[in-house]
Motif scaffolding. Structure first.
Motif, PDB file in Angstrom:
ATOM      1  N   ALA A 163     -22.757  -8.545   0.265  1.00  0.00           N
ATOM      2  CA  ALA A 163     -23.365  -9.854   0.687  1.00  0.00           C
ATOM      3  C   ALA A 163     -22.667 -10.822   0.249  1.00  0.00           C
ATOM      4  O   ALA A 163     -22.399 -11.831   0.777  1.00  0.00           O
ATOM      5  CB  ALA A 163     -24.821  -9.805   0.296  1.00  0.00           C
ATOM      6  N   GLU A 164     -21.971 -10.929  -1.111  1.00  0.00           N
ATOM      7  CA  GLU A 164     -21.206 -11.754  -1.425  1.00  0.00           C
ATOM      8  C   GLU A 164     -19.734 -11.821  -1.364  1.00  0.00           C
ATOM      9  O   GLU A 164     -18.751 -12.718  -1.781  1.00  0.00           O
ATOM     10  CB  GLU A 164     -21.398 -11.996  -3.199  1.00  0.00           C
ATOM     11  N   GLY A 165     -19.324 -10.574  -0.953  1.00  0.00           N
ATOM     12  CA  GLY A 165     -17.915 -10.243  -0.704  1.00  0.00           C
ATOM     13  C   GLY A 165     -17.110 -10.418  -2.009  1.00  0.00           C
ATOM     14  O   GLY A 165     -15.846 -10.573  -1.716  1.00  0.00           O
ATOM     15  N   GLY A 205     -30.112 -10.033  -1.371  1.00  0.00           N
ATOM     16  CA  GLY A 205     -30.768  -9.670  -0.246  1.00  0.00           C
ATOM     17  C   GLY A 205     -30.726 -10.594   0.776  1.00  0.00           C
ATOM     18  O   GLY A 205     -31.454 -10.676   1.846  1.00  0.00           O
ATOM     19  N   GLN A 206     -29.842 -11.695   0.533  1.00  0.00           N
ATOM     20  CA  GLN A 206     -29.571 -12.659   1.681  1.00  0.00           C
ATOM     21  C   GLN A 206     -29.308 -12.357   3.180  1.00  0.00           C
ATOM     22  O   GLN A 206     -30.201 -12.658   4.023  1.00  0.00           O
ATOM     23  CB  GLN A 206     -28.605 -13.703   1.205  1.00  0.00           C
ATOM     24  N   LEU A 207     -28.245 -11.599   3.172  1.00  0.00           N
ATOM     25  CA  LEU A 207     -27.991 -11.058   4.471  1.00  0.00           C
ATOM     26  C   LEU A 207     -29.196 -10.560   5.263  1.00  0.00           C
ATOM     27  O   LEU A 207     -29.494 -10.748   6.551  1.00  0.00           O
ATOM     28  CB  LEU A 207     -26.628 -10.136   4.766  1.00  0.00           C
ATOM     29  N   PHE A 226     -27.954  -6.475  -8.440  1.00  0.00           N
ATOM     30  CA  PHE A 226     -27.047  -5.687  -9.435  1.00  0.00           C
ATOM     31  C   PHE A 226     -25.525  -6.186  -9.158  1.00  0.00           C
ATOM     32  O   PHE A 226     -25.151  -6.429  -8.093  1.00  0.00           O
ATOM     33  CB  PHE A 226     -26.992  -4.354  -9.098  1.00  0.00           C
ATOM     34  N   ARG A 227     -24.820  -6.451 -10.265  1.00  0.00           N
ATOM     35  CA  ARG A 227     -23.528  -7.093 -10.246  1.00  0.00           C
ATOM     36  C   ARG A 227     -23.037  -6.098 -11.299  1.00  0.00           C
ATOM     37  O   ARG A 227     -23.268  -6.244 -12.744  1.00  0.00           O
ATOM     38  CB  ARG A 227     -23.619  -8.328 -10.618  1.00  0.00           C
ATOM     39  N   ALA A 228     -21.826  -5.746 -10.822  1.00  0.00           N
ATOM     40  CA  ALA A 228     -20.917  -4.880 -11.812  1.00  0.00           C
ATOM     41  C   ALA A 228     -19.761  -5.779 -12.393  1.00  0.00           C
ATOM     42  O   ALA A 228     -18.755  -5.276 -12.539  1.00  0.00           O
ATOM     43  CB  ALA A 228     -20.439  -3.812 -11.148  1.00  0.00           C
ATOM     44  N   GLU A 229     -20.243  -7.105 -12.515  1.00  0.00           N
ATOM     45  CA  GLU A 229     -18.997  -7.789 -13.309  1.00  0.00           C
ATOM     46  C   GLU A 229     -19.191  -7.676 -14.890  1.00  0.00           C
ATOM     47  O   GLU A 229     -20.034  -7.658 -15.222  1.00  0.00           O
ATOM     48  CB  GLU A 229     -19.445  -9.362 -12.796  1.00  0.00           C
ATOM     49  N   ASN A 230     -17.678  -7.668 -15.058  1.00  0.00           N
ATOM     50  CA  ASN A 230     -17.941  -7.160 -16.550  1.00  0.00           C
ATOM     51  C   ASN A 230     -18.022  -8.475 -17.593  1.00  0.00           C
ATOM     52  O   ASN A 230     -17.274  -8.610 -18.339  1.00  0.00           O
ATOM     53  CB  ASN A 230     -16.507  -6.451 -16.885  1.00  0.00           C
ATOM     54  N   ILE A 243     -34.773 -14.709  -6.510  1.00  0.00           N
ATOM     55  CA  ILE A 243     -35.543 -15.158  -5.810  1.00  0.00           C
ATOM     56  C   ILE A 243     -34.646 -15.772  -4.651  1.00  0.00           C
ATOM     57  O   ILE A 243     -33.905 -16.690  -4.761  1.00  0.00           O
ATOM     58  CB  ILE A 243     -36.535 -16.161  -6.331  1.00  0.00           C
ATOM     59  N   GLU A 244     -34.897 -15.457  -3.325  1.00  0.00           N
ATOM     60  CA  GLU A 244     -34.070 -15.865  -2.280  1.00  0.00           C
ATOM     61  C   GLU A 244     -34.936 -16.444  -1.381  1.00  0.00           C
ATOM     62  O   GLU A 244     -35.232 -15.481  -0.248  1.00  0.00           O
ATOM     63  CB  GLU A 244     -32.768 -14.943  -1.946  1.00  0.00           C
ATOM     64  N   PRO A 245     -35.217 -17.437  -1.001  1.00  0.00           N
ATOM     65  CA  PRO A 245     -35.748 -17.872   0.299  1.00  0.00           C
ATOM     66  C   PRO A 245     -34.774 -18.115   1.362  1.00  0.00           C
ATOM     67  O   PRO A 245     -33.724 -18.526   1.225  1.00  0.00           O
ATOM     68  CB  PRO A 245     -36.420 -19.460  -0.178  1.00  0.00           C
ATOM     69  N   GLY A 399     -26.264 -23.915 -16.921  1.00  0.00           N
ATOM     70  CA  GLY A 399     -25.129 -24.196 -16.248  1.00  0.00           C
ATOM     71  C   GLY A 399     -25.778 -23.709 -14.734  1.00  0.00           C
ATOM     72  O   GLY A 399     -26.841 -24.168 -14.436  1.00  0.00           O
ATOM     73  N   GLU A 400     -25.199 -22.886 -13.880  1.00  0.00           N
ATOM     74  CA  GLU A 400     -25.580 -22.583 -12.598  1.00  0.00           C
ATOM     75  C   GLU A 400     -26.966 -21.807 -12.787  1.00  0.00           C
ATOM     76  O   GLU A 400     -26.920 -20.668 -13.186  1.00  0.00           O
ATOM     77  CB  GLU A 400     -24.699 -21.820 -11.890  1.00  0.00           C
ATOM     78  N   ILE A 401     -27.874 -22.298 -12.033  1.00  0.00           N
ATOM     79  CA  ILE A 401     -29.267 -21.600 -11.847  1.00  0.00           C
ATOM     80  C   ILE A 401     -29.473 -20.977 -10.485  1.00  0.00           C
ATOM     81  O   ILE A 401     -30.214 -20.301 -10.290  1.00  0.00           O
ATOM     82  CB  ILE A 401     -30.297 -22.510 -12.763  1.00  0.00           C
ATOM     83  N   VAL A 402     -29.030 -21.967  -9.460  1.00  0.00           N
ATOM     84  CA  VAL A 402     -29.259 -21.730  -7.959  1.00  0.00           C
ATOM     85  C   VAL A 402     -27.783 -21.679  -7.331  1.00  0.00           C
ATOM     86  O   VAL A 402     -26.982 -22.781  -7.705  1.00  0.00           O
ATOM     87  CB  VAL A 402     -30.307 -22.696  -7.454  1.00  0.00           C
TER      88      VAL A 402
HETATM   89  O1  4AD Z   1     -24.545 -17.764  -6.742  1.00  0.00           O
HETATM   90  P1  4AD Z   1     -25.108 -16.248  -6.222  1.00  0.00           P
HETATM   91  O2  4AD Z   1     -23.971 -15.303  -6.613  1.00  0.00           O
HETATM   92  O3  4AD Z   1     -25.825 -16.480  -4.765  1.00  0.00           O
HETATM   93  C1  4AD Z   1     -25.946 -15.403  -4.104  1.00  0.00           C
HETATM   94  O4  4AD Z   1     -26.000 -14.403  -4.294  1.00  0.00           O
HETATM   95  C2  4AD Z   1     -26.472 -15.851  -2.724  1.00  0.00           C
HETATM   96  N1  4AD Z   1     -26.352 -14.684  -1.667  1.00  0.00           N
HETATM   97  C3  4AD Z   1     -27.914 -16.240  -2.850  1.00  0.00           C
HETATM   98  C4  4AD Z   1     -28.381 -16.942  -1.693  1.00  0.00           C
HETATM   99  O5  4AD Z   1     -28.004 -17.873  -0.965  1.00  0.00           O
HETATM  100  N2  4AD Z   1     -29.614 -16.153  -1.110  1.00  0.00           N
HETATM  101  O6  4AD Z   1     -26.336 -16.139  -6.932  1.00  0.00           O
HETATM  102  C5  4AD Z   1     -27.628 -16.884  -7.152  1.00  0.00           C
HETATM  103  C6  4AD Z   1     -27.949 -17.182  -8.576  1.00  0.00           C
HETATM  104  C7  4AD Z   1     -27.149 -17.594  -9.661  1.00  0.00           C
HETATM  105  O7  4AD Z   1     -27.127 -19.100  -9.238  1.00  0.00           O
HETATM  106  C8  4AD Z   1     -27.426 -17.278 -10.524  1.00  0.00           C
HETATM  107  O8  4AD Z   1     -28.726 -17.993 -11.080  1.00  0.00           O
HETATM  108  C9  4AD Z   1     -27.808 -15.868 -10.359  1.00  0.00           C
HETATM  109  O9  4AD Z   1     -28.216 -15.732  -9.194  1.00  0.00           O
HETATM  110  N3  4AD Z   1     -26.978 -14.900 -11.119  1.00  0.00           N
HETATM  111  C10 4AD Z   1     -27.033 -14.049 -12.103  1.00  0.00           C
HETATM  112  N4  4AD Z   1     -28.173 -14.029 -12.937  1.00  0.00           N
HETATM  113  C11 4AD Z   1     -27.622 -13.310 -14.052  1.00  0.00           C
HETATM  114  N5  4AD Z   1     -26.730 -12.650 -14.180  1.00  0.00           N
HETATM  115  C12 4AD Z   1     -25.833 -12.455 -13.287  1.00  0.00           C
HETATM  116  N6  4AD Z   1     -24.837 -11.616 -13.415  1.00  0.00           N
HETATM  117  C13 4AD Z   1     -25.999 -13.471 -12.174  1.00  0.00           C
HETATM  118  N7  4AD Z   1     -25.067 -13.609 -11.048  1.00  0.00           N
HETATM  119  C14 4AD Z   1     -25.764 -14.460 -10.251  1.00  0.00           C
END
Ligand code: 4AD
Ligand code: MG
Length: 477
Positions: A163-165, A205-207, A226-230, A243-245, A399-402
């Motif tokens: 979804a995020e590419g 779950g966006q797409l 889930f994110r496999a970012e190190n 949460i994804e509206p 920092g980034e919350i949304v």
């Molecule tokens: O900015 P992100 O990557 O956006 C998306 O995944 C979009 N598809 C969302 C959408 O538009 N429906 O991730 C969204 C939020 C981030 O702002 C952050 O709060 C949280 O998810 N997030 C993480 N939280 C904890 N651990 C991580 N590894 C996170 N990666 C993102």
């Protein structure tokens, strides 16, 4: 007799009634005072025993951590800070806890120590307060969406798309990793895998939510991603809840309005419903900060900080304006930014985000209209041809919350974007179908649930706001 919980008992008037309560011993002082907690509230009920009347053997089983059923009379308490207490007439020991080996003793344990004991740390005041607030926030989230005519949509956990590419996915496979079947080109043959193709745990779950928004109008997901970012930081987990509206007929402005209103609602909910836990967490934070130099202490106490969020507008600033501010600022005469922003188009580092929120605007900031090349493929291209209708909400201390955006609803523009990024169009055929049949302006965002819980509880590390954190090299429990 029906047993009551501690929360109920503490709110009752002492009319000398007989009560029964189950719980765990927090402390046992002077062979006389048991502080009993059952998780219903941060507060304990004091149970006063006459040890001479106890059955043989019971006394030595009353230790911190023992599970007891206590019956007695609810009376007015002479002790400070409590209205009622139980004059104990009977104790049944469900299970004792050996003080020599039980790790959670009535003293201050470090959070690092407690992370090693993730199966028991919920028995501390700190973790029980955090997890009650977490639970209340989850409830408030559902309530907000319900009240605003959203439908709860369940996104799949196993997906065939990224979804995020960003390529940060955990693979799901039943193939033998040491000896996988190979195709004629010598590559792993996923046709022989369980699903007949490469699959992974979802990053978002966006797409899939978009497909539902294009029929149900307003939907939201709330589930694990889930994110496999190190990234071994205090803000990242490999498994986190999001949460994804997703809303049909919403443009970016409407999306930002919703995100701000939603966050204020859920924070206000915990202010109204979790007062005891918040008071405890606020005091805990103040104690912790006493050991820090004045400059590093937060300017507002926890509850004041949460009220501030509810009562003030978030500042909306375009990426371009933010870059101008960062170029022209002197963050600190002695210490410059580690990464300077010289060029328009660079991604912001967390130190820049924190500067904007904590030093410059001193309130939550919604940054919008980012350069297209640093954002995901699905965001709507602006008329300038170089920025997209993206928005990130930045929070003090977090920092980034949304992260969210208005989505690209034009088939030709989306196809060009996908091609330019080298993504195989066939992978996204169903997503492109949405742009062929009844396409419309739509938008959505993702809120990282643990980052919200971090903010609402004032905790410092994301590992301490999820029951069993998944981080690199850590999935013990
Ligand atoms: O900015 P992100 O990557 O956006 C998306 O995944 C979009 N598809 C969302 C959408 O538009 N429906 O991730 C969204 C939020 C981030 O702002 C952050 O709060 C949280 O998810 N997030 C993480 N939280 C904890 N651990 C991580 N590894 C996170 N990666 C993102
Ligand atoms: Mg993001």
């Amino acid at each position: 007799m029906k047993s009551s919980n501690v929360k109920e008992l503490l709110s009752m008037a002492p009319k000398l009634q007989e009560v029964t309560v189950n719980g765990w011993v927090r402390t046992f002082r002077s062979n006389r005072f048991i502080a009993l907690n059952d998780g219903s509230t941060i507060n304990n009920i004091q149970c006063v025993v006459d040890f001479e009347k106890l059955e043989d053997g019971v006394l030595k089983k009353i230790n911190t951590g023992s599970a007891l059923k206590i019956s007695g009379t609810l009376v007015e308490s002479q002790g400070r800070g409590q209205n009622v207490e139980i004059q104990v007439s009977n104790i049944f020991v469900h299970g004792d806890a050996d003080p020599e080996t039980y790790p959670i003793q009535p003293k201050k344990h470090s959070l690092e120590f407690l992370r090693e004991k993730a199966h028991l740390r919920i028995r501390t005041n700190t973790f029980s307060a955090v997890m009650r607030v977490r639970s209340a926030l989850a409830f408030a989230i559902h309530q907000y969406f319900r009240q605003n005519d959203f439908h709860y949509f369940h996104a799949p956990i196993i997906t065939g798309s990224d979804a995020e590419g960003a390529g940060e996915m955990f693979k799901v496979t039943t193939l033998d990793s040491k000896n996988p079947p190979l195709n004629e080109e010598g590559e792993v043959n996923y046709k022989e895998d369980f699903f007949g193709k490469e699959t992974n745990l979802t990053v978002s779950g966006q797409l899939e939510a978009e497909t539902y928004a294009m029929a149900l109008g307003k939907v939201y997901t709330f589930g694990p991603t889930f994110r496999a970012e190190n990234s071994n930081t205090s803000r990242h987990l490999a498994e986190f809840w999001m949460i994804e509206p997703e809303m049909a007929f919403y443009d970016l402005d409407a999306n930002m309005d919703l995100a701000e209103d939603f966050i204020k609602y859920v924070i206000n909910y915990v202010l109204e419903n979790c007062n005891d836990d918040l008071q405890f967490l606020e005091k805990r934070l103040l104690d912790e900060e006493k050991s820090k130099p004045q400059a590093e202490r937060s300017e507002m106490a926890l509850i004041e900080k949460l009220k501030f969020i509810c009562e003030n507008n978030f500042k909306r600033v375009s990426y371009t304006e933010a870059i101008d501010i960062l170029r022209n600022c002197k963050p600190n005469k002695k210490k410059k930014f580690q990464y300077t922003i010289d060029e328009w188009g660079a991604d912001l580092q967390s130190e820049h985000e924190r500067y904007l929120v904590e030093k410059h605007f001193k309130c939550p900031v919604i940054l919008f209209d980012y350069p297209a090349n640093i954002k995901a493929f699905y965001m709507r291209l602006n008329e300038d041809g170089k920025t997209v209708r993206a928005m990130d909400i930045l929070f003090p201390g977090i920092g980034e919350i949304v992260g969210g955006s208005q989505r690209e609803e034009r088939l030709d523009v989306l196809k060009d974007k996908i091609a330019a990024l080298g993504i195989d169009e066939k992978e996204l055929w169903w997503y492109l179908d949405l742009r062929k049949f009844g396409s419309a302006v739509h938008s959505g965002f993702g809120l990282g649930f643990e980052r919200l819980v971090l903010f609402a509880t004032g905790m410092g590390n994301i590992r301490d706001v999820i029951p069993f954190p998944r981080t690199p090299q850590n999935a013990e429990f």
